[in-house]
Design a protein around this motif. Structure first.
Motif, PDB file in Angstrom:
ATOM      1  N   UNK A  73       0.815  -1.212   0.000  1.00  0.00           N
ATOM      2  CA  UNK A  73       0.000   0.000   0.000  1.00  0.00           C
ATOM      3  C   UNK A  73       0.849   1.263   0.000  1.00  0.00           C
ATOM      4  N   UNK A  74       2.074   1.202   0.533  1.00  0.00           N
ATOM      5  CA  UNK A  74       2.989   2.348   0.449  1.00  0.00           C
ATOM      6  C   UNK A  74       3.362   2.612  -1.009  1.00  0.00           C
ATOM      7  N   UNK A  75       3.609   1.538  -1.756  1.00  0.00           N
ATOM      8  CA  UNK A  75       3.932   1.686  -3.179  1.00  0.00           C
ATOM      9  C   UNK A  75       2.722   2.184  -3.969  1.00  0.00           C
ATOM     10  N   UNK A  76       1.546   1.676  -3.619  1.00  0.00           N
ATOM     11  CA  UNK A  76       0.330   2.116  -4.309  1.00  0.00           C
ATOM     12  C   UNK A  76       0.127   3.615  -4.099  1.00  0.00           C
ATOM     13  N   UNK A  77       0.285   4.066  -2.851  1.00  0.00           N
ATOM     14  CA  UNK A  77       0.108   5.496  -2.565  1.00  0.00           C
ATOM     15  C   UNK A  77       1.192   6.346  -3.222  1.00  0.00           C
ATOM     16  N   UNK A  78       2.420   5.801  -3.289  1.00  0.00           N
ATOM     17  CA  UNK A  78       3.527   6.593  -3.815  1.00  0.00           C
ATOM     18  C   UNK A  78       3.651   6.610  -5.329  1.00  0.00           C
ATOM     19  N   UNK A  79       3.110   5.587  -5.996  1.00  0.00           N
ATOM     20  CA  UNK A  79       3.349   5.459  -7.437  1.00  0.00           C
ATOM     21  C   UNK A  79       2.108   5.621  -8.302  1.00  0.00           C
ATOM     22  N   UNK A  84      -8.508   2.685  -7.659  1.00  0.00           N
ATOM     23  CA  UNK A  84      -9.857   2.235  -7.317  1.00  0.00           C
ATOM     24  C   UNK A  84      -9.797   0.761  -6.976  1.00  0.00           C
ATOM     25  N   UNK A  85      -9.842   0.415  -5.692  1.00  0.00           N
ATOM     26  CA  UNK A  85      -9.749  -1.001  -5.303  1.00  0.00           C
ATOM     27  C   UNK A  85     -11.028  -1.768  -5.618  1.00  0.00           C
ATOM     28  N   UNK A  86     -10.860  -3.042  -5.963  1.00  0.00           N
ATOM     29  CA  UNK A  86     -11.990  -3.940  -6.160  1.00  0.00           C
ATOM     30  C   UNK A  86     -11.956  -4.989  -5.054  1.00  0.00           C
ATOM     31  N   UNK A  87     -13.120  -5.395  -4.587  1.00  0.00           N
ATOM     32  CA  UNK A  87     -13.186  -6.338  -3.463  1.00  0.00           C
ATOM     33  C   UNK A  87     -13.985  -7.572  -3.840  1.00  0.00           C
ATOM     34  N   UNK A  88     -13.607  -8.694  -3.244  1.00  0.00           N
ATOM     35  CA  UNK A  88     -14.383  -9.913  -3.383  1.00  0.00           C
ATOM     36  C   UNK A  88     -14.057 -10.716  -4.622  1.00  0.00           C
ATOM     37  N   UNK A  95     -10.729 -10.998   0.571  1.00  0.00           N
ATOM     38  CA  UNK A  95      -9.454 -11.360   1.207  1.00  0.00           C
ATOM     39  C   UNK A  95      -8.576 -10.124   1.188  1.00  0.00           C
ATOM     40  N   UNK A  96      -8.320  -9.566   2.375  1.00  0.00           N
ATOM     41  CA  UNK A  96      -7.544  -8.325   2.459  1.00  0.00           C
ATOM     42  C   UNK A  96      -6.043  -8.547   2.270  1.00  0.00           C
ATOM     43  N   UNK A  97      -5.607  -9.807   2.208  1.00  0.00           N
ATOM     44  CA  UNK A  97      -4.176 -10.063   1.988  1.00  0.00           C
ATOM     45  C   UNK A  97      -3.748  -9.637   0.598  1.00  0.00           C
ATOM     46  N   UNK A  98      -4.677  -9.670  -0.349  1.00  0.00           N
ATOM     47  CA  UNK A  98      -4.383  -9.231  -1.712  1.00  0.00           C
ATOM     48  C   UNK A  98      -5.180  -7.964  -2.002  1.00  0.00           C
ATOM     49  N   UNK A  99      -4.450  -6.940  -2.449  1.00  0.00           N
ATOM     50  CA  UNK A  99      -5.045  -5.658  -2.816  1.00  0.00           C
ATOM     51  C   UNK A  99      -5.083  -5.588  -4.338  1.00  0.00           C
ATOM     52  N   UNK A 100      -6.252  -5.352  -4.898  1.00  0.00           N
ATOM     53  CA  UNK A 100      -6.408  -5.310  -6.355  1.00  0.00           C
ATOM     54  C   UNK A 100      -7.200  -4.070  -6.755  1.00  0.00           C
ATOM     55  N   UNK A 101      -6.947  -3.615  -7.965  1.00  0.00           N
ATOM     56  CA  UNK A 101      -7.744  -2.518  -8.484  1.00  0.00           C
ATOM     57  C   UNK A 101      -7.139  -1.926  -9.732  1.00  0.00           C
TER      58      UNK A 101
END
Length: 316
Positions: A73-79, A84-88, A95-101
Motif C-alpha cells: 500500500x505504500x507503493x500504491x500510494x507513492x506510485x 480504485x480497489x476492487x473487493x471480493x 481477502x484483504x491479503x491481496x489488494x487489487x484494483x
C-alpha cells in the motif's frame, strides 16, 4: 531510531552515541559537539556500507522481512493515482491479503495486484500478514480478466511469506486457486510486470508474479519455499533456516545470474526501510522502463512468457 537487526549492532551503537550527543547539545548550548557528531556519522555510514556490501542470504532474508520496510500500500500510494480497489471474488468473500484494483501510473491506466502484510498489529491481522486465501487469488484472477478485456497492462507487487496454509483455505481449494491464478498470469494478452518488494514466497508469490518482466529490490528474496520450511523438510530442524537460505539461491543477485529475474532495483544504503521514498521512486522508474519496453515491442506477450519460463534451467 530504527528497529535494528542483529547484525547491525555496530551501527546501532554508533547512532545511539550520536543521539546522546545531540541531546547533550540541546541541553547545553555552550557545549560544541558538532565535530564529534560529524565524525560519528561518517563512521556510522561507513559501517553500514561495509555491512550491507557483504550481506549473507540469511541477512538479506531478515532485511526483506524488516517490519519498517515499505509495503504494497505504500507503493500504491507513492506510485499510482486514482487507485480504485476492487473487493471480493464473487464466489466466497473478500481477502484483504491481496489488494487489487485499477489506477493510473504516470498518466496511463494499469491494473494493480499486490500482497499487503500490514504495518502494525491491527493491520497485520486484517491483511493476514500478506498470506492470501483462495478468495484472494480468485479476486486477482478477476482483475486480470478485466485488464485483458480492456487492454490494460498488469503490475503486481509481491510481498508474502507464502499462501495461507490453514485448513479452511485448503478446504476452499487453495492449490487450485494458486494454479488458476498462475495460469491466468500466463494467459494474459496484455503486458505484465512484477516486482518482488520484500518476500516472494513459494506458490503464493508465483500466483501473481508470473509476468513478462520480473524485478526484485536489491535486498528482497524470492524462493520456492521459506528457509524455515526448507530446513524443516531437509533436516527436520527449522533452526537451520540460515543453512537453507545459503543453499537455496534466493537473493536477487543469485536469481539475476540464473536468469530467473530481469533486473535488480537498487535500495538506499541500509535497505528500503531507511529510505522508503527513495526505494519507491526507484521502483517506479523501473516499472516505467519495463512498461515502455513492452509497449514499444511487437511481441506476443503470451508467447514471450511461455518461452521465458520454459527456458529457465535449460542452460545452467
Amino acid at each position: 531510531m530504527y528497529n535494528y537487526l542483529d547484525f547491525e549492532k555496530p551501527v546501532a551503537d554508533l547512532e545511539g552515541k550520536i543521539i546522546e550527543l545531540k541531546k547533550l547539545a540541546e541541553g547545553d548550548e555552550a557545549v560544541d559537539v558538532s565535530e564529534e557528531i560529524a565524525r560519528l556519522e561518517k563512521r556510522s555510514r561507513d559501517a553500514l556500507r561495509d555491512i550491507y556490501k557483504a550481506l549473507t542470504p540469511w541477512q538479506k532474508t531478515q532485511v526483506a522481512r524488516h517490519q519498517d520496510r515499505p509495503h504494497c500500500l505504500d507503493y500504491v500510494r507513492g506510485l499510482f493515482s486514482d487507485f480504485t480497489p476492487l473487493a471480493g471474488d464473487r464466489a466466497f468473500g473478500e481477502d484483504h491479503a491481496i489488494v487489487c484494483g485499477f489506477a493510473r501510473f504516470r498518466g496511463e491506466p494499469v491494473a494493480v495486484i499486490g500482497q499487503e502484510k500490514g504495518d502494525d498489529t491491527k493491520s497485520r491481522l486484517k491483511h493476514n500478514f500478506g498470506m492470501a486465501k483462495p478468495e484472494g487469488y480468485r479476486k486477482a484472477i478477476r482483475v486480470m480478466e478485466l485488464a485483458d478485456r480492456f487492454s490494460v497492462p498488469v503490475v503486481s507487487l509481491v510481498d508474502t511469506a507464502g499462501a495461507y496454509p490453514g485448513i479452511n483455505a485448503e478446504e476452499r481449494g487453495q492449490a487450485e486457486a494458486i494454479a488458476r491464478s498462475t495460469s491466468a498470469c500466463l494467459a494474459l494478452k496484455v503486458p505484465s510486470l512484477s516486482v518482488i518488494i520484500g518476500e516472494g514466497g513459494s506458490g503464493g508469490a508465483i500466483a501473481i508474479a508470473t509476468a513478462n518482466r520480473v524485478y526484485m529490490l536489491e535486498h528482497s528474496i524470492y524462493s520456492v519455499i521459506s528457509p524455515e520450511g526448507a530446513a524443516s523438510i531437509l533436516w527436520h530442524d527449522s533452526t537451520r533456516a540460515k543453512d537453507a537460505a545459503t543453499s537455496m539461491k534466493i537473493t536477487a543477485q543469485d536469481l539475476l545470474e540464473l536468469k530467473i529475474i530481469d533486473a535488480i532495483i537498487l535500495e538506499p544504503l541500509g535497505g528500503a526501510h531507511r529510505g522508503p521514498d527513495t526505494a519507491i521512486s526507484a521502483t517506479g522508474d523501473q516499472i516505467a522502463k519495463g512498461l515502455a519496453e513492452l509497449a514499444g515491442s511487437n511481441m506476443d506477450f503470451r508467447e514471450q512468457r511461455r518461452e521465458k519460463y520454459l527456458a529457465m534451467g535449460r542452460n545452467l
